[in-house]
Design an enzyme around this catalytic site. Structure first.
Site, short mmCIF file in Angstrom:
data_model
loop_
_atom_site.label_atom_id
_atom_site.label_comp_id
_atom_site.label_asym_id
_atom_site.label_seq_id
_atom_site.Cartn_x
_atom_site.Cartn_y
_atom_site.Cartn_z
N ARG A 75 0.80 -1.22 0.00
CA ARG A 75 0.00 0.00 0.00
C ARG A 75 0.84 1.27 0.00
NH1 ARG A 75 -2.37 -4.09 2.31
NH2 ARG A 75 -4.61 -4.40 2.07
N HIS A 100 -0.43 -2.45 -4.73
CA HIS A 100 0.26 -3.33 -5.68
C HIS A 100 0.42 -2.74 -7.09
CE1 HIS A 100 0.40 -6.33 -2.67
NE2 HIS A 100 -0.76 -6.93 -2.89
N HIS A 169 3.95 -13.05 -4.59
CA HIS A 169 2.73 -13.14 -3.79
C HIS A 169 2.18 -14.57 -3.81
CE1 HIS A 169 -0.96 -12.00 -1.82
NE2 HIS A 169 -0.69 -10.70 -1.90
N SER A 170 3.03 -15.54 -3.63
CA SER A 170 2.56 -16.93 -3.56
C SER A 170 1.84 -17.19 -2.24
CB SER A 170 3.74 -17.90 -3.68
OG SER A 170 4.29 -17.87 -4.98
N TYR A 171 0.84 -18.06 -2.32
CA TYR A 171 0.18 -18.59 -1.13
C TYR A 171 0.68 -20.01 -0.92
CZ TYR A 171 -3.17 -14.72 -1.08
OH TYR A 171 -3.75 -13.48 -1.01
N ASP A 227 -2.05 -9.44 8.37
CA ASP A 227 -1.80 -8.75 7.11
C ASP A 227 -0.83 -7.63 7.45
OD1 ASP A 227 -1.77 -7.96 4.50
OD2 ASP A 227 -3.83 -7.23 4.44
N GLU A 274 5.49 -12.67 1.81
CA GLU A 274 5.90 -11.82 0.70
C GLU A 274 7.16 -11.01 1.05
OE1 GLU A 274 2.36 -9.49 -0.51
OE2 GLU A 274 1.35 -10.78 0.96
#
Length: 314
Positions: A75, A100, A169-171, A227, A274
């Site tokens: 952000r 992003h 930004h992999s989960y 987050d 991340e």
């Protein structure tokens, strides 16, 4: 190790998206040209990340899954920030903030992708003024395998002073449910946020807070909500363990954004780790700078190292 490109699908705009695979017998990793995305990571034949099967997934509910986000990840508060004292306004796409890179973000674009002997290379350019960011920018990302490690090397250049902060930004889901995972982070401090997930500007000690992961602990949905940026110690790393194995994240980035996927579908389907610079850096002088000048090179290297574990999740 690297195969040829194959067709994966077509975007809504009619652009072809290709797929490439790296396989060294220990890891088998698939990539997409859309978003420079890590689609699949197989370790010991077991899937360690969450990807999509079709372009509809990546243009819909999984639009950031595995992708590189930027050119300014995370952000920027209220769509404005200073670059060398001058105030710039950026496109607001997650009101009231810029997130992003806004509408022309890297994860929403098709990159040039080229398989190499032991790597897959990606290339993209971002024109001057796009989403309000100055400079004609060029970004090159290269993924390679090193034994049981997936390695990402990113370089970025600009022809005038700008901002740059790129993140994968992999989960990750190492088997089972969210609370089957254990997370350890080498970070003595984290960034508290307001109700819009924007850092407040404080750099807080994790001691005595729910955000102290230095010794590692089991993840529990919503406890605490995650987050947040963790301010990595020098040489800091994170270790995620689950039923299928252990993944160590090593990076030269100063921060690690941890997101618990609370609002993804299904909720808490995995955890995003991340590596990046700290969010909203242009508006916080004490945060590490993300300013990139002409003739400078933005660099980031991250390694995801996979290992078997004998019992439990650590």
């Amino acid at each position: 190790m690297a195969g040829s490109l194959e067709t994966f699908g077509t975007t809504k705009a009619g652009e072809d998206v290709h797929r490439a695979v790296l396989d060294n017998g220990t890891l088998r990793v698939a990539f997409l040209s859309y978003g420079a995305t890590v689609q699949s990571v197989l370790f010991d034949g077991r899937e360690m990340t969450i990807g999509g099967a079709t372009m509809a997934d990546y243009e819909g509910p999984r639009r950031v899954f595995g992708a590189l986000v930027g050119p300014v990840a995370n952000r920027i508060g209220y769509g404005r920030g200073e670059i060398d004292v001058a105030l710039h306004n950026f496109e607001v796409n997650r009101a009231p903030h810029t997130l992003h890179g806004a509408s022309p973000a890297l994860h929403l674009r098709v990159w040039d992708m080229a398989p190499e002997d032991d790597a897959v290379a990606f290339h993209i350019t971002c024109p001057e003024g796009e989403a309000g960011f100055p400079g004609n920018r060029e970004i090159v990302a290269r993924y390679r395998l090193d034994g049981a490690a997936l390695v990402l090397e990113i370089e970025g250049r600009t022809d005038q002073t700008t901002l740059m902060n790129i993140a994968n930004h992999s989960y990750w889901n190492l088997g089972g449910d969210f609370d089957d995972h254990h997370l350890q982070i080498d970070a003595d401090h984290y960034l508290p946020t307001d109700d819009t997930s924007l850092p407040t500007g404080e750099i807080s000690d994790v001691t005595g807070t729910p955000y102290d992961f230095r010794k590692g602990r089991r993840l529990t949905a919503g406890m605490p909500p995650l987050d947040h940026n963790f301010c990595l110690n020098t040489g800091g790393r994170a270790v995620l363990s689950g039923p299928f194995g252990r993944m160590t994240v090593e990076t030269d980035a100063p921060g690690l954004q941890v997101y618990d996927a609370a609002t993804q579908r299904p909720n808490y389907c995995g955890v995003a780790l991340e590596p990046q610079h700290w969010p909203d850096a242009p508006n916080n002088a004490e945060f590490p700078s993300i300013t990139l000048r002409e003739k400078e090179i933005y660099r980031q290297t991250t390694r995801w190292i996979f290992a078997r574990i004998s019992t439990g999740t650590g």
